[in-house]
Design a protein around this motif. Sequence first.
Motif, PDB file in Angstrom:
ATOM      1  N   LYS A  42      18.244  11.907  36.083  1.00 34.03           N
ATOM      2  CA  LYS A  42      18.542  13.291  36.487  1.00 34.03           C
ATOM      3  C   LYS A  42      19.555  13.373  37.628  1.00 34.03           C
ATOM      4  CE  LYS A  42      16.694  16.657  35.188  1.00 34.03           C
ATOM      5  NZ  LYS A  42      17.209  17.647  34.272  1.00 34.03           N
ATOM      6  N   THR A  43      19.678  12.302  38.416  1.00 37.80           N
ATOM      7  CA  THR A  43      20.661  12.282  39.504  1.00 37.80           C
ATOM      8  C   THR A  43      22.013  11.759  39.015  1.00 37.80           C
ATOM      9  OG1 THR A  43      20.092  10.053  40.258  1.00 37.80           O
ATOM     10  CG2 THR A  43      18.833  11.890  41.202  1.00 37.80           C
ATOM     11  N   ARG A  44      22.103  11.495  37.721  1.00 33.09           N
ATOM     12  CA  ARG A  44      23.297  11.000  37.030  1.00 33.09           C
ATOM     13  C   ARG A  44      23.618   9.535  37.365  1.00 33.09           C
ATOM     14  NH1 ARG A  44      24.943  14.682  33.685  1.00 33.09           N
ATOM     15  NH2 ARG A  44      26.913  13.739  33.202  1.00 33.09           N
ATOM     16  N   LYS A  45      22.600   8.811  37.837  1.00 32.73           N
ATOM     17  CA  LYS A  45      22.737   7.371  38.040  1.00 32.73           C
ATOM     18  C   LYS A  45      22.718   6.704  36.668  1.00 32.73           C
ATOM     19  CE  LYS A  45      20.268   3.382  39.761  1.00 32.73           C
ATOM     20  NZ  LYS A  45      18.951   2.910  40.154  1.00 32.73           N
ATOM     21  N   VAL A  46      23.656   5.807  36.418  1.00 34.86           N
ATOM     22  CA  VAL A  46      23.760   5.136  35.121  1.00 34.86           C
ATOM     23  C   VAL A  46      22.674   4.071  35.020  1.00 34.86           C
ATOM     24  CG1 VAL A  46      25.214   3.734  33.609  1.00 34.86           C
ATOM     25  CG2 VAL A  46      26.242   5.569  34.970  1.00 34.86           C
ATOM     26  N   VAL A  63       9.630   3.091  28.886  1.00 28.39           N
ATOM     27  CA  VAL A  63       9.568   4.069  29.971  1.00 28.39           C
ATOM     28  C   VAL A  63       8.204   3.964  30.652  1.00 28.39           C
ATOM     29  CG1 VAL A  63       9.712   6.523  30.513  1.00 28.39           C
ATOM     30  CG2 VAL A  63      11.146   5.584  28.727  1.00 28.39           C
ATOM     31  N   ALA A  64       8.206   3.738  31.977  1.00 32.34           N
ATOM     32  CA  ALA A  64       6.962   3.630  32.737  1.00 32.34           C
ATOM     33  C   ALA A  64       6.378   5.008  33.042  1.00 32.34           C
ATOM     34  CB  ALA A  64       7.211   2.867  34.033  1.00 32.34           C
ATOM     35  N   ASN A  65       7.252   5.983  33.330  1.00 30.46           N
ATOM     36  CA  ASN A  65       6.817   7.344  33.668  1.00 30.46           C
ATOM     37  C   ASN A  65       7.555   8.340  32.781  1.00 30.46           C
ATOM     38  OD1 ASN A  65       5.265   6.500  35.991  1.00 30.46           O
ATOM     39  ND2 ASN A  65       7.226   6.136  36.986  1.00 30.46           N
ATOM     40  N   THR A  66       6.881   9.394  32.356  1.00 31.32           N
ATOM     41  CA  THR A  66       7.545  10.438  31.572  1.00 31.32           C
ATOM     42  C   THR A  66       8.666  11.029  32.413  1.00 31.32           C
ATOM     43  OG1 THR A  66       5.547  10.934  30.321  1.00 31.32           O
ATOM     44  CG2 THR A  66       7.228  12.669  30.419  1.00 31.32           C
ATOM     45  N   GLN A  67       9.855  11.129  31.808  1.00 30.95           N
ATOM     46  CA  GLN A  67      11.011  11.622  32.554  1.00 30.95           C
ATOM     47  C   GLN A  67      12.089  12.166  31.635  1.00 30.95           C
ATOM     48  OE1 GLN A  67      13.226   8.208  34.360  1.00 30.95           O
ATOM     49  NE2 GLN A  67      11.561   7.028  33.441  1.00 30.95           N
TER      50      GLN A  67
END
Length: 100
Positions: A42-46, A63-67
């Motif tokens: 969401k922070t646009r980190k690749v 995926v460890a956490n829903t996101q």
Amino acid sequence: SAVFNAGETADIEMTFNAGKEYRIIACSQETLGKVQFKVLDKTRKVLYKSEEGETNPSWDFKVANTQQLIIQIVVPKEDQKNKLAQLTQSGCISLLIGFK
């Protein structure tokens, strides 16, 4: 699936659920060249970027956490020969997302 022109990009936001294993594959018509994709948070980190020139790139991940993640499709710019001939290349791209 969608029709793209050479040089276009598109962002697709999707929810990925905790504990699931995913595979993302991008397939495109040859007229578009080697399409790339990136997965961003969401922070646009690749988080992932497919290799330039890779045919039908794919990525397997868990995926460890829903996101919410952003999948960015990148179509290469048209080559100089088509540009001089004033031909705009277009073609279909399919993004396949599976999980188990």
